[in-house]
Enzyme design. Structure first.
Site, short mmCIF file in Angstrom:
data_model
loop_
_atom_site.label_atom_id
_atom_site.label_comp_id
_atom_site.label_asym_id
_atom_site.label_seq_id
_atom_site.Cartn_x
_atom_site.Cartn_y
_atom_site.Cartn_z
N HIS A 145 10.87 -1.50 -0.17
CA HIS A 145 10.86 -1.70 0.52
C HIS A 145 9.10 -2.06 2.09
CE1 HIS A 145 11.63 1.05 4.90
NE2 HIS A 145 10.54 0.71 4.91
N GLU A 146 8.07 -2.28 1.53
CA GLU A 146 7.35 -2.55 2.12
C GLU A 146 7.03 -3.55 2.17
OE1 GLU A 146 5.61 -1.10 4.31
OE2 GLU A 146 6.17 0.68 3.48
N HIS A 176 9.23 -5.96 4.78
CA HIS A 176 8.49 -5.91 6.04
C HIS A 176 7.61 -7.24 5.65
CE1 HIS A 176 10.25 -2.36 7.83
NE2 HIS A 176 10.04 -1.77 7.51
N HIS A 226 9.69 -10.63 5.93
CA HIS A 226 10.09 -10.68 7.22
C HIS A 226 8.96 -11.35 8.19
CE1 HIS A 226 12.27 -8.53 10.75
NE2 HIS A 226 11.93 -9.56 10.42
#
Ligand SMILES: [Zn+2]
Length: 652
Positions: free
Chosen positions: A444-445, A448, A451
């Site tokens: 998940h992290e 980010h 991105h």
């Protein structure tokens, strides 16, 4: 424009989301939301009971992030801070620039960007150093210093936007046309979207004196929120509750979910009754507070000449109200799936009747596999292969280049987040505990972070911050790919069932539940708009009716749940939570496209990852291949829900 607050914290699926699902971004959410949600951060980082939490000095360098990539040492931080402070007068030198010429305006904007970017870098370094060891006063002081520099920079640059607006759209458009043909000011063209975003909202900006009055009113207008926060965090106390062993245990919002997860139904029931009976004692105060907050939105939308509060809030991202309405409609159309999941829950728990306090206790035992960090890294690389060779190569580098602070240490900030600065690579704070959930957190992290990485490399500073509306898409795509991969590779049926249930709980908590919240907000703001008083009874009737719609078919809906509105802090951040629902729908839809189409979908997605805040969120997403104005994304998420449900039904 400065992304000082934009920590992308981990959303929490299997928790009671009194504070909403995913505390991403927003004002100081790392501390605030973690504290409000309690479980989010705490549950993620409980140390092994038998293990001593190590000192930071005892952790090997390879498991620590390399903040030296931002500033080689504290001395260079201090030098930069002194230099920047000395340059502040320069920011004032651009008064009148927007009206003067394209070249003057460009110089002004570039100076502003450079200042903000430098402030942000100072702040991020200080704050991340502090997160390494919160007992270290030195970095608390650094953080405070950087924060006051930011405040100064914002104040010093506050004349720029009004001057651009005063220069007028025609003049700015002429600059842009001229710059398109001139090498000297060609860079001004990159600001076209920035200007468009300013001017499209111009009709809602008031004359200078009125804006000044509104600014002065900011404090009292925020009073409802302040009072609610203070009341629920400081003054509100709950009676003790008898735990599984018959001992009296402290009940708080933070601990509530642990009681609801208990395998002992009596404990769950007692906690549920005690919590809501306590809220009931304060129902008039809490209704007056929420009502005041709703009235504030009505007031602001009136004076800013918006048709409604919802229109004003959605317009910040240029999202039409119709999208919000359609989200609610689309989820309504699939409540049958939620009911089917609740039937499975009832069967798995062996209950003849499901109650509201039976919704959080696990129906599948937690997967007990221990996964060493090195293995987690390999799993994440494997799980994300679908994102193509370029992503994979960059990911491999990201995972081995000092981006990640892996393990817990004494006084380290809890939970997980992704952050960084425009000038550095991204950074991830973890508290890795070797559970399968920690692998998903890493995926998940890193979503980010990638991105941010692609965005920072592609976009000018002004567009380097992406909006909340798109932020959770990148992380949820990763989490969703990772879950699919882990489900496929599960070592036994228990682990598979655990992962399937996790996927269901994520969608239940993020899509169903947040949409229910969104509908509550729409209804109560509409009532206020029509002049109806928001009494405790009115609020509770609306909330109870929604719970009946979502649950009554399979659950005996206890009247106490009607007061849940009183414990949702996000209702003080109006028309915000619907973005969790659109975000997860978009992410699941994109994941499906990537798995089905491969290369073409991946290319579109990579472009999305590189686009940051370079355009309006809906446009960025539609270029990635997901049209949020259509019901297709919600339907895609529901298909994923149904598929996981069908598999779990076979296993339980
Ligand atoms: Zn996130």
């Amino acid at each position: 424009m400065m992304r000082i607050w934009n920590h992308n914290t981990r959303s929490s699926a299997n928790t009671d989301d009194a504070a909403g699902a995913a505390p991403t971004g927003g004002a100081i959410t790392t501390a605030g939301a973690a504290a409000a949600a309690g479980v989010t951060a705490e549950g993620a980082s409980q140390p092994e009971e038998t293990q001593r939490v190590p000192l930071r000095s005892e952790i090997a360098a390879e498991y620590k992030w390399r903040l030296e990539d931002i500033f080689t040492d504290d001395e260079s931080w201090a030098r930069e801070r002194a230099e920047l402070a000395a340059e502040f007068p320069k920011l004032a030198a651009f008064h009148g620039a927007p009206a003067k010429s394209a070249a003057a305006l460009l110089a002004c904007l570039k100076a502003q960007d450079a200042f903000f970017s430098r402030c942000e870098t100072l702040y991020a370094y200080a704050k991340m150093r502090r997160d390494e060891d919160n007992a270290n006063d030195k970095y608390q002081a650094f953080t405070d210093i950087a924060m006051s520099l930011i405040t100064e920079a914002l104040a010093a640059a506050s004349y720029i936007v009004p001057e651009i607006l005063a220069a007028g759209r025609a003049r700015i458009d002429a600059y842009l046309a001229e710059s398109a043909k001139s090498a000297d000011t060609a860079e001004l063209v990159t600001y076209a979207h920035y200007f468009d975003d300013l001017f499209r909202q111009q009709e809602h900006i008031l004359p200078e004196r009125e804006e000044a009055i509104l600014a002065l009113a900011g404090d009292p207008l925020g009073a409802a929120d302040d009072i609610y926060t203070m009341f629920t965090n400081a003054d509100l106390k709950f009676p003790d509750v008898k735990d599984e062993r018959g001992n009296l245990a402290e009940l708080s919002e933070g601990r509530y979910v642990r009681f609801l997860e208990s395998g002992d139904r009596g404990v769950r029931e007692r906690a549920f009754h005690t919590l809501y009976d306590t809220y009931s004692t304060y129902r008039n105060t809490l209704a007056a507070s929420l009502s005041a907050s709703v009235k504030k939105e009505r007031f602001l939308s009136n004076v800013r000449k918006y048709g409604s509060a919802i229109e004003m809030n959605l317009d910040a991202d240029r999202v039409p109200v119709a999208l919000y309405d359609r989200l609610i409609e689309a989820v309504d159309g699939h409540l049958g799936l939620l009911h089917r999941y609740l039937r499975l829950r009832k069967r798995a728990l062996g209950l003849s009747e499901l109650r509201m306090y039976d919704l959080y206790t696990p129906i599948v035992p937690a997967a007990d596999r221990r996964i060493a960090y090195e293995d987690a890294v390999s799993l994440v690389k494997e799980g994300l292969l679908a994102l193509g060779p370029r992503y994979s190569a960059d990911l491999a580098r990201a995972l081995s280049s000092g981006w990640i602070d892996v393990f817990e240490n004494v006084n380290k900030t809890r939970g997980a987040y992704s952050w960084g600065t425009y000038r550095s690579h991204p950074y991830i704070l973890l508290n890795y505990q070797s559970r399968i959930d920690d692998v998903l957190t890493l995926a998940h992290e890193i979503g980010h972070s990638m991105h941010s990485y692609y965005t920072n490399r592609t976009q000018p500073y002004i567009y380097s911050e992406y909006k909340i509306f798109v932020a959770e898409v990148a992380s949820t795509v990763n989490e969703s790919l990772m879950l699919n991969y882990l489900i496929g590779a599960a070592k036994d049926e228990t682990e598979k069932a655990y992962l399937l249930n996790r996927q269901l709980e994520t969608i239940r908590g993020t899509l169903f539940r947040q949409t229910m919240f969104a509908e509550f907000e729409r209804t109560v703001h509409k009532k206020a708009q029509e002049g109806e008083a928001l009494t405790p009874d009115t609020l509770s009737e609306v909330y109870k009716a929604l719970n009946d719609k979502y649950f009554a078919k399979e659950v005996a809906v206890d009247g106490r749940i009607a007061l849940e509105w009183a414990r949702i802090p996000h209702f003080y951040r109006p028309f915000y939570v619907y973005q969790y629902a659109t975000g997860i729908s978009a992410a699941i839809f994109l994941t499906e496209r990537i798995r089905a189409e491969g290369r073409e979908a991946v290319d579109r997605y990579m472009e999305f990852l590189s686009s940051g805040g370079g355009d309006y969120p809906l446009l960025l997403l539609s270029r990635a291949g997901v049209d949020l104005t259509s019901p297709a994304p919600v339907e895609g998420a529901m298909r994923a829900f149904e598929a996981a449900l069908a598999e779990l039904e076979k296993l339980v």
